[in-house]
Enzyme design. Structure first.
Site, PDB file in Angstrom:
ATOM      1  N   TRP B  99     217.914 -37.394 -60.218  1.00 38.18           N
ATOM      2  CA  TRP B  99     217.780 -35.712 -60.191  1.00 38.18           C
ATOM      3  C   TRP B  99     218.434 -35.082 -61.334  1.00 38.18           C
ATOM      4  CZ3 TRP B  99     213.419 -35.704 -57.841  1.00 38.18           C
ATOM      5  CH2 TRP B  99     213.526 -36.514 -56.668  1.00 38.18           C
ATOM      6  N   ASP B 166     223.293 -28.451 -58.101  1.00 38.29           N
ATOM      7  CA  ASP B 166     222.079 -28.794 -56.988  1.00 38.29           C
ATOM      8  C   ASP B 166     222.857 -29.384 -55.983  1.00 38.29           C
ATOM      9  OD1 ASP B 166     220.162 -29.816 -55.697  1.00 38.29           O
ATOM     10  OD2 ASP B 166     219.304 -31.011 -57.472  1.00 38.29           O
ATOM     11  N   LYS B 190     216.839 -31.256 -46.055  1.00 39.95           N
ATOM     12  CA  LYS B 190     217.785 -32.160 -45.709  1.00 39.95           C
ATOM     13  C   LYS B 190     218.623 -31.665 -44.429  1.00 39.95           C
ATOM     14  CE  LYS B 190     217.161 -33.898 -50.327  1.00 39.95           C
ATOM     15  NZ  LYS B 190     216.073 -35.137 -50.107  1.00 39.95           N
TER      16      LYS B 190
END
Lengths: 355, 355
Positions: B99, B166, B190
């Protein structure tokens, strides 16, 4: 409740029941639709069937790709020019309402923009018939139905320039030559599901004109290469679109949707034309089958009418905050009974208050 | 089913039940949450409470704004630099996994980018301790938890440069000095809801550095001015976030989430360390409490283990397609019972196949 919301809006009861069931237990797999991975076969079946159904319902062949993206039409306002417009190139825009104005504003960030037509001179109450499209324009952009102003293109404009159409509020509601478009986009929350996903349909050969160096998530080609699974997609929103598309097909497809839509629109506009208290403001031939916009001259009465509607469980009839007045949205899932009750109340109200 | 998905992932049962109920009848108003307008008081209450709860749970004061935007973290990869980076300016990125790599790739489209640290030399199995941040960088970007590689920053890096984090896969799971960040983003799927919305938290004074001429829908300031209602937001996804945040608060807030998370992680990593068949691959001190990544050396056994898990209703244990292996995600909603069953199966499997 009778739901005349302009979007998010009414959904078929069957879709609501199946969506709720899938939250308990999706396809009897023992998991919620909210908990499944987006790279499972379960979800792959959902998105694959959704994409196929869009093509089937709109009669599109394999020259077209269908994507379900994050965001709404407002994202597409900038994503289209980001992919296809650049300094030195021209795009042409039909400006027939608030959404067209927003779309052209975004396009100006990326290249030269021409107004192909505008109905601003008469408060966006009609669709112009003459378009000026500079030769060499990379595309012509229209808003096929103006949700806020209540106008609708009855025929797509004829042009040699690639046609880009924002069909957010009338896709799946009427027959059109969808294959004449190079790119169609539609926020799902009117006739195709709920807020949170946008259907984008692209003619493959149009992609040859795509710009380089577009951010990954905004590059249409990336999404096509990834089969609409470039990143975690809005799983539940896409699932509700699938249920809605299945419902449309089961009920008889676009032909049936158009038939019902014409019945609703004819019935409602007939009442508007009969009852002098209610003033339709859109030019007759350009009236939208999806959103009927009208007013009551006496603003106190208008407020009172909204109260009466509210007392009778009729909601969503207040006009868009940008123009006020009244608006009745008649999307695919709206039962005729809701409109009949509304017209009955309009008749009573009219009788009571017409001097 | 025992759901170890990495995201979309397991949700608290209460949240699922309430979400399904709201599809039938939202707050007893006689309408579905899927059919209400986003500018109604009903939805305004949903989004206002959601934004307040984020601040309350993360202990943030009024220097911070909270937004619920369309899209996922991948959208933020480009939205952050589009708002804050430009040619001639520098941003620094910690690259500790897939990511982070994607984030820095997007940033390069907008300005100069420096790698503050990277763990690519050891396949992203650790978090580097030394950072090189060029003076004058407009921000430092980190991925607080690497969902794919199973590493986690145990402490946020100390820096004078504005910190952008993030936190998609560990927000609301542990105490942190969230107020030390200038911008936090987190895809909800999540620990904070479902796919389709991203929480963005911005320190107001950071916005002074924002670029001009950002497309409307990507301009953070626009969303703040519009109270997170710039366009039709993903209504249902935000509602599920509200339910999830309410659940976190009811259960005891971040303190309790951290306590449970530590219990889960300790219990599971203890098993990993005890059972030689299973090979943890992340440096001990950098192990993620959310995603435990490991392998079995014998790839045939690894496949067999996944089959055994599947037969026992344990799903989502296959590693990310980019690195393979095994991964167990232990988000807030995962019951200890699921982990106990998994460890029991690992012990049996280990006994059977350790020579």
């Amino acid at each position: 409740m009778h739901n005349f919301n302009s979007g998010p809006s009414i959904l078929p009861r069957d879709v609501l029941l199946e969506a709720a069931e899938a939250i308990y237990n999706f396809n009897n797999i023992g998991l919620s639709i909210l908990e499944i991975g987006h790279r499972t076969e379960w979800f792959k079946n959902v998105i694959d069937e959704s994409r196929l159904l869009v093509k089937e319902l709109l009669n599109l062949d394999d020259q077209f790709e269908v994507l379900f993206l994050h965001g709404g039409a407002t994202t597409q306002f900038m994503q289209v020019p980001m992919n296809f417009l650049s300094p030195g190139k021209n795009a042409a825009y039909c400006v027939n309402g608030i959404w067209g104005k927003k779309a052209i504003t975004e396009a100006k960030l990326f290249g030269n923009v021409n107004t192909a037509c505008s109905s601003a001179d008469q408060n966006f109450t009609y669709i112009p018939k003459n378009l000026e499209i500079p030769a060499g324009s990379v595309y012509l952009h229209i808003t096929s139905n103006n949700t806020v102003e209540g106008t609708q293109w009855q025929e797509l404009p004829q042009t040699n320039v690639p046609l880009v159409a924002d069909m957010s509020s009338d896709i799946f509601s009427r027959k059109r030559d969808f294959a004449a478009c190079s790119l169609i986009y539609a926020g799902a929350q009117k006739n195709a599901g709920i807020a949170g996903t946008t259907i984008v349909i692209i003619r493959k050969d149009f992609l040859k004109n795509k710009n380089e160096n577009v951010p990954a998530i905004l590059d249409y080609q990336n999404h096509i290469l990834a089969d609409s699974l470039l990143n975690t997609p809005p799983v539940f929103a896409i699932y509700v679109s699938l249920l809605t598309l299945q419902w449309i097909k089961k009920e008889g497809g676009i032909d049936e949707m158009e038939k019902r839509s014409l019945e609703r629109a004819d019935f409602f506009y007939d009442a508007l034309d009969r009852l002098p208290l209610f003033v339709p403001i859109v030019k007759k031939e350009d009236r939208s089958r999806m959103n009927a916009v009208f007013t009551i001259d006496d603003k106190k009465l208008e407020k009172k009418f909204l109260d009466v509607c509210s007392e009778n469980g009729l909601i969503g009839i207040k006009g868009h905050r940008s123009i006020g007045g009244l608006r009745v949205s008649m999307y695919n899932a709206l039962p005729m009974e809701s409109l009949e009750l509304l017209v009955k109340i309009m008749e009573q109200f009219s009788q009571q208050y017409t001097s």
